[in-house]
Design a protein around this motif. Structure first.
Motif, PDB file in Angstrom:
ATOM      1  N   ILE A   1      49.154  27.768  33.680  1.00  0.00           N
ATOM      2  CA  ILE A   1      50.100  26.926  32.956  1.00  0.00           C
ATOM      3  C   ILE A   1      51.474  27.567  33.033  1.00  0.00           C
ATOM      4  O   ILE A   1      51.662  28.713  32.629  1.00  0.00           O
ATOM      5  N   ILE A   2      52.432  26.832  33.588  1.00  0.00           N
ATOM      6  CA  ILE A   2      53.778  27.381  33.765  1.00  0.00           C
ATOM      7  C   ILE A   2      54.835  26.578  33.013  1.00  0.00           C
ATOM      8  O   ILE A   2      56.024  26.879  33.101  1.00  0.00           O
ATOM      9  N   GLY A   3      54.423  25.566  32.286  1.00  0.00           N
ATOM     10  CA  GLY A   3      55.388  24.779  31.532  1.00  0.00           C
ATOM     11  C   GLY A   3      54.722  23.614  30.833  1.00  0.00           C
ATOM     12  O   GLY A   3      53.491  23.492  30.829  1.00  0.00           O
ATOM     13  N   ALA A   4      55.526  22.753  30.253  1.00  0.00           N
ATOM     14  CA  ALA A   4      55.011  21.587  29.545  1.00  0.00           C
ATOM     15  C   ALA A   4      56.041  20.473  29.577  1.00  0.00           C
ATOM     16  O   ALA A   4      57.244  20.724  29.690  1.00  0.00           O
TER      17      ALA A   4
ATOM     18  N   MET B   1      54.315  16.982  37.880  1.00  0.00           N
ATOM     19  CA  MET B   1      55.003  18.270  37.849  1.00  0.00           C
ATOM     20  C   MET B   1      54.107  19.382  38.399  1.00  0.00           C
ATOM     21  O   MET B   1      54.586  20.310  39.072  1.00  0.00           O
ATOM     22  N   SER B   2      52.799  19.290  38.140  1.00  0.00           N
ATOM     23  CA  SER B   2      51.874  20.288  38.679  1.00  0.00           C
ATOM     24  C   SER B   2      51.848  20.237  40.203  1.00  0.00           C
ATOM     25  O   SER B   2      51.847  21.277  40.876  1.00  0.00           O
TER      26      SER B   2
ATOM     27  N   GLY C   1      63.159  13.300  25.631  1.00  0.00           N
ATOM     28  CA  GLY C   1      62.252  13.865  26.619  1.00  0.00           C
ATOM     29  C   GLY C   1      62.497  15.350  26.744  1.00  0.00           C
ATOM     30  O   GLY C   1      63.643  15.801  26.758  1.00  0.00           O
ATOM     31  N   LEU C   2      61.426  16.123  26.797  1.00  0.00           N
ATOM     32  CA  LEU C   2      61.602  17.568  26.922  1.00  0.00           C
ATOM     33  C   LEU C   2      60.711  18.121  28.025  1.00  0.00           C
ATOM     34  O   LEU C   2      59.617  17.630  28.278  1.00  0.00           O
ATOM     35  N   VAL C   3      61.241  19.137  28.691  1.00  0.00           N
ATOM     36  CA  VAL C   3      60.480  19.891  29.685  1.00  0.00           C
ATOM     37  C   VAL C   3      60.701  21.368  29.407  1.00  0.00           C
ATOM     38  O   VAL C   3      61.844  21.807  29.258  1.00  0.00           O
ATOM     39  N   ILE C   4      59.619  22.122  29.304  1.00  0.00           N
ATOM     40  CA  ILE C   4      59.700  23.566  29.170  1.00  0.00           C
ATOM     41  C   ILE C   4      59.309  24.152  30.510  1.00  0.00           C
ATOM     42  O   ILE C   4      58.306  23.752  31.100  1.00  0.00           O
ATOM     43  N   THR C   5      60.100  25.071  30.996  1.00  0.00           N
ATOM     44  CA  THR C   5      59.790  25.697  32.274  1.00  0.00           C
ATOM     45  C   THR C   5      59.839  27.209  32.154  1.00  0.00           C
ATOM     46  O   THR C   5      60.697  27.757  31.469  1.00  0.00           O
ATOM     47  N   THR C   6      58.894  27.856  32.787  1.00  0.00           N
ATOM     48  CA  THR C   6      58.905  29.309  32.843  1.00  0.00           C
ATOM     49  C   THR C   6      59.609  29.745  34.120  1.00  0.00           C
ATOM     50  O   THR C   6      59.839  28.958  35.025  1.00  0.00           O
TER      51      THR C   6
ATOM     52  N   LEU D   1      55.236  14.913  18.076  1.00  0.00           N
ATOM     53  CA  LEU D   1      55.365  15.527  19.393  1.00  0.00           C
ATOM     54  C   LEU D   1      54.178  15.123  20.251  1.00  0.00           C
ATOM     55  O   LEU D   1      53.027  15.245  19.828  1.00  0.00           O
ATOM     56  N   ILE D   2      54.464  14.607  21.444  1.00  0.00           N
ATOM     57  CA  ILE D   2      53.435  14.298  22.435  1.00  0.00           C
ATOM     58  C   ILE D   2      53.706  15.224  23.618  1.00  0.00           C
ATOM     59  O   ILE D   2      54.780  15.177  24.212  1.00  0.00           O
ATOM     60  N   VAL D   3      52.743  16.076  23.961  1.00  0.00           N
ATOM     61  CA  VAL D   3      53.034  17.129  24.933  1.00  0.00           C
ATOM     62  C   VAL D   3      51.814  17.403  25.807  1.00  0.00           C
ATOM     63  O   VAL D   3      50.668  17.256  25.367  1.00  0.00           O
ATOM     64  N   ALA D   4      52.073  17.767  27.072  1.00  0.00           N
ATOM     65  CA  ALA D   4      51.000  18.131  28.003  1.00  0.00           C
ATOM     66  C   ALA D   4      51.490  19.267  28.890  1.00  0.00           C
ATOM     67  O   ALA D   4      52.656  19.291  29.286  1.00  0.00           O
ATOM     68  N   PRO D   5      50.616  20.211  29.235  1.00  0.00           N
ATOM     69  CA  PRO D   5      51.026  21.317  30.104  1.00  0.00           C
ATOM     70  C   PRO D   5      51.022  20.909  31.568  1.00  0.00           C
ATOM     71  O   PRO D   5      50.330  19.970  31.958  1.00  0.00           O
ATOM     72  N   TYR D   6      51.802  21.619  32.384  1.00  0.00           N
ATOM     73  CA  TYR D   6      51.659  21.485  33.834  1.00  0.00           C
ATOM     74  C   TYR D   6      51.430  22.860  34.433  1.00  0.00           C
ATOM     75  O   TYR D   6      51.760  23.879  33.827  1.00  0.00           O
ATOM     76  N   LYS D   7      50.806  22.889  35.634  1.00  0.00           N
ATOM     77  CA  LYS D   7      50.300  24.137  36.193  1.00  0.00           C
ATOM     78  C   LYS D   7      50.820  24.360  37.608  1.00  0.00           C
ATOM     79  O   LYS D   7      51.316  23.435  38.260  1.00  0.00           O
ATOM     80  N   ASP D   8      50.660  25.591  38.073  1.00  0.00           N
ATOM     81  CA  ASP D   8      51.009  25.887  39.455  1.00  0.00           C
ATOM     82  C   ASP D   8      49.758  25.761  40.322  1.00  0.00           C
ATOM     83  O   ASP D   8      48.693  25.337  39.850  1.00  0.00           O
TER      84      ASP D   8
END
Length: 350
Positions: free
Chosen positions: A314-317, A342-343, A126-131, A302-309
């Protein structure tokens, strides 16, 4: 679909589903017993031959059963895969792991929970990218470590603390460190890093008037320490469950591909690339094998989706990376719901 009749479609679907479930090839004799229609093993082999000609399946060994090709997996995902909605129990379990009821908890808790949950729910990592754009500046301080080095301490709005070491220009005094910190705290408190960087640009003339050259330089260095890249680019990648990727690896070739994947995940530029993949479309995106140019050498999906503020930026995925035989129909709705969650959490913490 034009090359497949009902019989061919059913045989192809069974081969793919068997592969996704076991990773093993499926032979004609076993297939003939699984099919809802009556077909001899010889007839099944004829259909298999047609599917091979279409590039959808292949035989890994002489006289072995068949496995789907990468093209076949993409065709299956696009034409056959049914993605159902999560049950209420599944949603509650994701809520529990990602956002365990503490509304005042920092986004950091949700990030760790999301990556761990996606790892435990899949065969992959599992991965989370955060700005850093979702962190509001609360306090900045410069602490001298030596004549040439200083520690830059950043405190976020939820009392997250991060430290970075920077090089000091020759001759920097303690009073200049204090002056730079005071300026940042007076003008940047309550802003995100990207907003603070924009304000520094607008206030350059004010900075020159209020501070000397070395202090002015420290103001920009203090922000650049965390920005580290262009505005809106990710700053951090959280990966949980790398050990899942090692399960079932029984040959040197697969182990070498995994090493390539782990190396790619360690590279800073990978963060921007993953977020670019997530930003490229609406909702969840699926990249199978070499379609995923970032990890193509490792043969990973890779299965990935963005999340937003709250401002829809878009601030991460969030996502899952793993072998091509990931359970796509199960993981896609989980990634989608986790991104939505997460959004919501990121919006509440703005």
């Amino acid at each position: 679909m034009k090359g497949l009749d009902e019989r061919s479609g059913e045989i192809f679907r069974r081969i793919v589903e068997s592969y996704l479930g076991t990773g093993e090839p499926l032979g004609s004799r076993s297939l003939s017993r699984l099919l809802p229609m009556s077909l001899s093993p010889a007839s099944v082999r004829n259909v298999m031959s047609d599917l091979e000609d279409l590039g959808l399946i292949y035989s890994p060994h002489v006289s072995a059963g068949r496995l789907p090709t990468q093209q076949g997996l993409r065709f299956f995902v696009d034409a056959f895969m049914q993605v159902g909605a999560l049950s209420d129990d599944e949603r509650r379990e994701i809520d529990r792991q990602v956002n365990p009821g503490n509304r005042d908890a920092p986004v950091e808790n949700a990030i760790n929970g999301a990556s761990q949950m996606l790892s435990s729910a899949s065969r992959g990592a599992g991965l989370v990218i955060t700005t850093k754009s979702d962190t509001l500046l609360k306090h900045v301080e410069f602490v001298r470590l030596s004549p040439e080095k200083a520690l830059v301490v950043l405190v976020g709005d939820h009392d997250e603390v991060e430290n970075r070491i920077i090089s000091l220009p020759a001759g920097t005094t303690s009073s200049q460190l204090v002056a730079a910190a005071n300026f940042l705290n007076a003008h940047m408190s309550g802003l995100t890093l990207s907003e603070a960087s924009e304000r520094v640009e607008r206030l350059k003339e004010t900075i020159r008037q209020e501070l000397d050259q070395l202090s002015s330089d420290l103001v920009e260095r203090g922000l650049a320490t965390w920005s580290g890249s262009e505005e809106g680019r990710p700053a951090r990648l959280i990966v949980r469950g790398r050990s899942n990727l090692l399960e079932g690896v029984d040959d040197i070739g697969n182990l070498d591909r995994l090493r390539m994947l782990f190396d790619d995940l360690e590279k800073k530029e990978s963060l921007s690339d993953i977020l670019n993949l997530a930003e490229g479309g609406q909702g969840v995106r699926i990249f199978i094998g070499s379609e995923n140019t970032l990890f193509s050498l490792s043969g990973s999906s890779l299965i990935v989706a963005p999340y937003k503020d709250s401002d829809e930026r878009i601030i991460g995925a969030v996502g899952v990376i793993g072998p091509t035989r990931l359970n796509y129909s199960r993981i896609v709705p989980m990634v989608d719901y986790t991104a939505q969650l997460m959004s919501k959490i990121a919006g509440k913490n703005r």
